[in-house]
Design a protein around this motif. Structure first.
Motif, PDB file in Angstrom:
ATOM      1  N   GLN A 172     -23.127 -22.812  25.819  1.00 56.57           N
ATOM      2  CA  GLN A 172     -22.259 -22.704  26.984  1.00 56.57           C
ATOM      3  C   GLN A 172     -22.690 -21.550  27.880  1.00 56.57           C
ATOM      4  O   GLN A 172     -23.525 -20.726  27.511  1.00 56.57           O
ATOM      5  N   THR A 173     -22.115 -21.519  29.080  1.00 53.94           N
ATOM      6  CA  THR A 173     -22.485 -20.529  30.081  1.00 53.94           C
ATOM      7  C   THR A 173     -21.969 -19.145  29.709  1.00 53.94           C
ATOM      8  O   THR A 173     -20.957 -19.006  29.015  1.00 53.94           O
ATOM      9  N   GLU A 174     -22.664 -18.125  30.198  1.00 54.70           N
ATOM     10  CA  GLU A 174     -22.181 -16.755  30.041  1.00 54.70           C
ATOM     11  C   GLU A 174     -20.950 -16.516  30.912  1.00 54.70           C
ATOM     12  O   GLU A 174     -20.029 -15.804  30.528  1.00 54.70           O
ATOM     13  N   GLU A 175     -20.938 -17.131  32.093  1.00 50.96           N
ATOM     14  CA  GLU A 175     -19.859 -16.907  33.046  1.00 50.96           C
ATOM     15  C   GLU A 175     -18.669 -17.808  32.738  1.00 50.96           C
ATOM     16  O   GLU A 175     -18.830 -18.942  32.277  1.00 50.96           O
ATOM     17  N   ALA A 176     -17.468 -17.298  32.991  1.00 48.59           N
ATOM     18  CA  ALA A 176     -16.240 -18.053  32.755  1.00 48.59           C
ATOM     19  C   ALA A 176     -15.701 -18.611  34.069  1.00 48.59           C
ATOM     20  O   ALA A 176     -15.808 -17.978  35.118  1.00 48.59           O
ATOM     21  N   PHE A 177     -15.109 -19.817  33.986  1.00 45.80           N
ATOM     22  CA  PHE A 177     -14.549 -20.489  35.156  1.00 45.80           C
ATOM     23  C   PHE A 177     -13.179 -21.055  34.793  1.00 45.80           C
ATOM     24  O   PHE A 177     -12.908 -21.362  33.630  1.00 45.80           O
ATOM     25  N   ALA A 178     -12.332 -21.251  35.805  1.00 45.87           N
ATOM     26  CA  ALA A 178     -10.990 -21.794  35.577  1.00 45.87           C
ATOM     27  C   ALA A 178     -10.926 -23.261  35.971  1.00 45.87           C
ATOM     28  O   ALA A 178     -10.902 -24.149  35.118  1.00 45.87           O
ATOM     29  N   ASP A 179     -10.887 -23.547  37.271  1.00 42.09           N
ATOM     30  CA  ASP A 179     -10.728 -24.916  37.764  1.00 42.09           C
ATOM     31  C   ASP A 179     -12.090 -25.480  38.145  1.00 42.09           C
ATOM     32  O   ASP A 179     -12.694 -25.072  39.153  1.00 42.09           O
ATOM     33  N   VAL A 180     -12.572 -26.427  37.339  1.00 46.36           N
ATOM     34  CA  VAL A 180     -13.933 -26.928  37.514  1.00 46.36           C
ATOM     35  C   VAL A 180     -14.008 -28.420  37.222  1.00 46.36           C
ATOM     36  O   VAL A 180     -13.130 -28.999  36.572  1.00 46.36           O
ATOM     37  N   CYS A 182     -14.796 -27.183  28.496  1.00 53.04           N
ATOM     38  CA  CYS A 182     -14.351 -26.304  29.572  1.00 53.04           C
ATOM     39  C   CYS A 182     -13.310 -25.338  29.017  1.00 53.04           C
ATOM     40  O   CYS A 182     -12.683 -25.605  27.986  1.00 53.04           O
ATOM     41  N   ARG A 183     -13.166 -24.203  29.683  1.00 51.33           N
ATOM     42  CA  ARG A 183     -12.222 -23.148  29.293  1.00 51.33           C
ATOM     43  C   ARG A 183     -12.374 -22.752  27.826  1.00 51.33           C
ATOM     44  O   ARG A 183     -11.391 -22.468  27.124  1.00 51.33           O
ATOM     45  N   SER A 192     -16.732 -25.880  41.434  1.00 52.80           N
ATOM     46  CA  SER A 192     -15.337 -25.469  41.578  1.00 52.80           C
ATOM     47  C   SER A 192     -14.562 -26.671  42.107  1.00 52.80           C
ATOM     48  O   SER A 192     -15.131 -27.571  42.739  1.00 52.80           O
ATOM     49  N   ALA A 193     -13.256 -26.723  41.840  1.00 53.56           N
ATOM     50  CA  ALA A 193     -12.489 -27.904  42.245  1.00 53.56           C
ATOM     51  C   ALA A 193     -11.028 -27.539  42.458  1.00 53.56           C
ATOM     52  O   ALA A 193     -10.500 -26.594  41.853  1.00 53.56           O
ATOM     53  N   THR A 194     -10.378 -28.312  43.319  1.00 57.78           N
ATOM     54  CA  THR A 194      -8.940 -28.183  43.565  1.00 57.78           C
ATOM     55  C   THR A 194      -8.326 -29.575  43.540  1.00 57.78           C
ATOM     56  O   THR A 194      -9.027 -30.591  43.628  1.00 57.78           O
TER      57      THR A 194
END
Length: 461
Positions: free
Chosen positions: A315-323, A344-345, A457-459
């Motif tokens: 998995q990625t080093e960076e963290a994301f919320a809404d993807v 995810c998450r 990123s997503a909404t």
């Protein structure tokens, strides 16, 4: 980053086996020696007791009757072989379909006339995914490369990592020949061995990197030799391989195609956060070598294998919320009880917490999460299989996972499989890919590959 864990669920799947080319006699007409194909001596059904089984802390050689395959895995350097025990042959053809994971310059292949004492002596027909080859004799532990003026040589065949490579060795009288995917690669004469066992082999040249191979469709035929024929065919590069690119040709097309899938759900794609096509040695998802798992980049693919009742992920080093996460995932063993998917998450401590979106090569799918107590919770509809999912060995499926607010959804090949609302994990977390092995036998290995990994990123409108 990557870790592997004991599985929390068990599923069963079924599938097919790799296809074997017909026209063996015609294929052999490329050689300078007239070879007559006799009777089929073996159409191998792998079972304990017929093929060599060996395991230590670094190496495993074992038949897997459940998928009718022979699995060779090592974290050690050197040439490793497994023989068909008890059956001694003289003039034979041995062929096998092989899928490997690990460095391209490692070797794999078939062997004939191996010493019944199993000391390594015999003939080896060895190739590498870097399109090199050699015909090798080992005598009293000493290596004699019989082709390429004593060295590895280039071959005019292009190999594709996720496609099984058919390796064929001919041992007829003093005549030895190597064929790859039906094309004559080289031939030579040598008379030091006249009979022995047949076998399968791998060779790892990298001390700090693991290497695995899965052998299927192993066949052995008797042969006889007569005079010369017209000489070698000119071969030429094959047209093999499949296109498993993303939904669109360009990157903009890819985004637009995924957006079209998500329109009905009211999901709006934003910026591209991660874009990894695995063409570089390093990228957003890391390589890994462990005792039971390997994750490597090769020829624009991320190749993954995991041995035993485990799952492995990177998995990625960076963290994301809404993807939104998309990837092309290929299962390399259709009968294998395994799944491929994305996360995810996921938690930053790599404890396995987070959301999972997975498909299996029998058409099953599932979505769920692992909570901080380690329990797996499914978020599924009544129907948990779909004809939309491409099934069997070498089946590629595009997986699109949505994690936006409390809305979760899994799409496969452009079709919605499942959607749900859940608030177990709302904070930013890591995204990645995974392979899950449902087999409880420790010698069983699951193989898969990934391509076109992208995160937006997503909404929600």
């Amino acid at each position: 980053m990557k870790r592997y864990f004991v599985l929390l669920l068990l599923f069963v799947l079924a599938g097919g086996v790799f296809a074997q080319d017909a026209g063996l006699q015609e294929t052999l007409s490329q050689g300078s020696q007239a070879i007559t194909v006799g009777e089929q001596l073996l159409a191998v059904q792998f079972a304990e007791g017929e093929w060599e089984t060996y395991r230590d802390d670094l190496t495993s050689l074992a038949p897997d009757a459940a998928i009718n395959a022979y699995i060779a895995t090592t974290n050690n350097t050197g040439l490793i072989w497994g023989v068909r025990e008890n059956d001694i042959f003289d003039d034979v053809i041995i062929m096998a379909d092989v899928v490997v994971t690990g460095p391209e310059d490692n070797g794999f292949g078939v062997s004939c006339r191996s010493n019944p004492a199993n000391n390594g002596d015999g003939y080896y027909f060895e190739i590498g995914m870097d399109n090199t080859y050699r015909i090798l004799a080992i005598e009293n532990g000493e290596f004699f490369t019989l082709t390429g003026e004593g060295n590895w040589a280039d071959m005019d065949v292009e190999l594709t990592p996720i496609i099984p490579t058919t390796v064929m060795g001919v041992c007829s009288g003093d005549y030895l020949a190597l064929y790859v995917n039906g094309q004559l690669i080289d031939e030579v004469k040598d008379d030091r061995f006249t009979e022995g066992l047949v076998g399968l082999m791998i060779q790892n040249f990298h001390e700090d990197t693991g290497y695995s191979a899965m052998f299927t469709n192993v066949e052995v035929w008797s042969t006889s030799t007569s005079g010369a024929t017209g000489g070698k065919g000119d071969g030429g590069k094959g047209d093999g391989g499949i296109n498993i690119g993303g939904l669109g040709g360009s990157k903009d097309d890819y985004t637009q195609a995924v957006q079209a899938i998500l329109d009905d759900a009211g999901i709006e794609l934003g910026n591209v956060l991660v874009d990894d096509d695995f063409s570089e040695e390093e990228g957003a998802l890391e390589n890994f070598t462990g005792e039971n798992s390997h994750i490597t980049r090769s020829d624009g693919l991320l190749l993954v294998d995991v041995r035993g009742y485990l799952f492995t992920f990177t998995q990625t080093e960076e963290a994301f919320a809404d993807v939104v996460v998309a990837v092309d995932a290929t299962t390399l063993a259709g009968e294998q009880a395994q799944s491929v998917g994305v996360t995810c998450r996921a938690d930053s401590e790599f404890n396995g917490y987070g959301y999972y979106f997975e498909v299996e090569p029998n058409g099953n799918f599932w979505m769920g999460y692992v909570n901080e107590e380690g329990a797996f919770n499914l978020l599924l509809p009544d129907q948990t299989s779909s004809a939309t999912i491409n099934q069997g060995a070498n089946a590629t499926n595009q997986i699109v996972a949505v994690c936006v607010g409390d809305y979760l959804a899994l799409y496969v090949n452009g079709e919605l499989m499942v959607e749900a609302n859940d608030t177990t994990f709302t904070e930013p977390g890591h995204v990645g890919v995974l392979v899950r092995n449902f087999n409880q036998e420790t010698a069983t290995t699951a193989f898969a590959s990934f391509d076109n990994f992208r995160v937006w990123s997503a909404t929600r409108r």
